[in-house]
Write a protein that holds these residues in place. Sequence first.
Motif, mmCIF file in Angstrom:
data_model
loop_
_atom_site.group_PDB
_atom_site.id
_atom_site.type_symbol
_atom_site.label_atom_id
_atom_site.label_comp_id
_atom_site.label_asym_id
_atom_site.label_seq_id
_atom_site.Cartn_x
_atom_site.Cartn_y
_atom_site.Cartn_z
ATOM 1 N N THR A 154 8.030 43.233 60.995
ATOM 2 C CA THR A 154 7.123 43.669 61.363
ATOM 3 C C THR A 154 6.176 43.604 60.802
ATOM 4 O O THR A 154 4.471 43.544 61.014
ATOM 5 C CB THR A 154 7.338 45.261 62.461
ATOM 6 O OG1 THR A 154 8.817 45.254 62.867
ATOM 7 C CG2 THR A 154 6.994 46.161 62.171
ATOM 8 N N CYS A 155 6.193 44.006 59.134
ATOM 9 C CA CYS A 155 4.986 43.818 58.101
ATOM 10 C C CYS A 155 4.201 42.800 58.634
ATOM 11 O O CYS A 155 2.577 42.884 58.377
ATOM 12 C CB CYS A 155 5.732 44.149 57.310
ATOM 13 S SG CYS A 155 6.369 45.762 56.035
ATOM 14 N N ASP A 156 5.169 41.626 58.140
ATOM 15 C CA ASP A 156 4.193 40.523 59.105
ATOM 16 C C ASP A 156 2.639 40.565 59.968
ATOM 17 O O ASP A 156 1.898 40.584 59.882
ATOM 18 C CB ASP A 156 4.951 38.913 58.842
ATOM 19 C CG ASP A 156 5.627 38.354 57.390
ATOM 20 O OD1 ASP A 156 5.375 39.416 56.667
ATOM 21 O OD2 ASP A 156 6.439 38.045 57.421
ATOM 22 N N ALA A 157 3.606 40.862 61.042
ATOM 23 C CA ALA A 157 2.549 41.188 62.363
ATOM 24 C C ALA A 157 1.489 42.019 61.688
ATOM 25 O O ALA A 157 0.698 42.317 62.113
ATOM 26 C CB ALA A 157 3.363 41.691 62.909
ATOM 27 N N VAL A 158 2.423 43.157 60.983
ATOM 28 C CA VAL A 158 0.589 44.213 60.744
ATOM 29 C C VAL A 158 -0.090 44.093 59.752
ATOM 30 O O VAL A 158 -1.111 44.091 59.635
ATOM 31 C CB VAL A 158 1.504 45.542 60.506
ATOM 32 C CG1 VAL A 158 0.374 46.416 59.954
ATOM 33 C CG2 VAL A 158 2.251 46.369 61.344
#
Length: 463
Positions: A154-158
């Motif tokens: 999720t951090c990568d996506a954010v």
Amino acid sequence: MHELVSWGRVRLLGEAGVQAGNDATTPAVKITVLGSGYVGLVAAAGFADAGHQVQCIDIDVARVEKLRRGEVPFFEPGLREVMSRAIRGGRLTFGTEINAGHRASEVYFIAVGTPPLADGSADVSAVYAAAKTIREVAEAPAVVGIKSTVPVGTCDAVQAIVDEGARVPLRVASIPEFLKEGTALADFMKPDRIILGVADGEAERVLRDLYRPLQLSSERILVMDRCSSELSKYAANAMLASRISFMNELSRLCDAIGADIHAIRRAVGSDRRIGPQFLYAGPGFGGSCFPKDVSALAYQARQAGVPLEVVEAAGRANEAQRVYVRDRALSMLGGEVAGKVVAVWGVAFKAETDDVRETPALPLIRALVEKGAEVHIHDPEAADNFVRSYGLPVRCFENEYEAATGADLLVVMTEWRHLRNPDFPRLRTLMRTPNLFDARNIWTTFELGKSGFRYLGVGTRST
Ligand SMILES: NC(=O)c1ccc[n+]([C@@H]2O[C@H](COP(=O)([O-])OP(=O)(O)OC[C@H]3O[C@@H](n4cnc5c(N)ncnc54)[C@H](O)[C@@H]3O)[C@@H](O)[C@H]2O)c1
């Protein structure tokens, strides 16, 4: 990704009331928290109490109005006092939008909900929405810390979301929250550990400064990559959930073969390699975290082709425990439920909170209502939430003895302190039929059989 050009500190000394807890070498940090639930509001109040300058925003207009009046929209011991102090000191404000001053925040925290989807995965749409809000308003380089519990990646996506169109460099970090409802402030102020999942040294530096006031007694920061940090949160919750499910399964075995789960708990928990915590048998874990986090972790592992058998089993055992406890309670009515009066003490998923999400009281109360029982509930904080959330036709009582008056069965579902030592002789005269079902095993030390009660616990010897 943006190159970091400058991480000039936003020095707030000199602005009204921002110095508390900091000195000239650790100036207050300007922070925006998105989400004012159990996690966001505690973080906002906690950081503001530690001297930082905080704005907390939420899309729920009614909630923000309450907050502006100094009201806490949920029950969390001690939070109102800390929040009020920070508001009075000018260190904490609320809004539905990020105000002009906080568009130059050094740190944004995303603390929005990540509820379960029908397939068991986590719904991260609110996290993405919050990331877009930050991207649109940020006017200074900042760290975007994700406090919500989110699946790995999720951090990568954010990061990809904020990289697209932000005017300034935004560095996404994973900072999972480990607070427990009921002791949230203490957990926040004195955490066992602070995990910083970062992709670069600058984000680490900013976050270390931010957490400096919470680290006076000892260093608690663990730095790691973002994926490991995201997984750490799920791993911790799944480990705790597994311990509970393990003991709950053993409690069912105890009931079947005549052993006592309390004795087992003491025997097992006194082994220093195991430790005594989270070994209490009961009605199954509930709340907004364990059930959804267990299923989200299991889902992600299945998707990755590495099913986690232990985690899956912890979830299944919990479902089985909820059914077991429901049926064990119903069994005390001897198969005749219609027309019976049943008092349920405690509807919060655990004591010291008003949170009724996934509360184990729900399957029992739903079954009682469906089978035609008259249900009386008493909970010092959560009764209104329960009625609002589930719309079941129950009668609410402020006083536990009034709830039990005329009852054919009294069930204790939440271990509130004032319910641990009731006036049993009084109960005996108030109840129509003296049946006690103790789903939290809080009355096992009383010799209730001698007082004329029929008593059942979970994995304990019955009387
Ligand atoms: N509750 C706990 O004990 C706990 C502990 C650790 C971690 N967590 C995790 O933290 C996260 C938040 O949990 P919670 O219990 O505080 O949730 P919550 O449901 O109590 O609060 C979430 C808040 O976020 C607001 N919100 C939603 N979208 C928003 C947006 N785009 N901008 C601003 N606000 C928005 C909602 O209106 C709501 O008030 C979850 O991922 C949860 O798993 C919770």
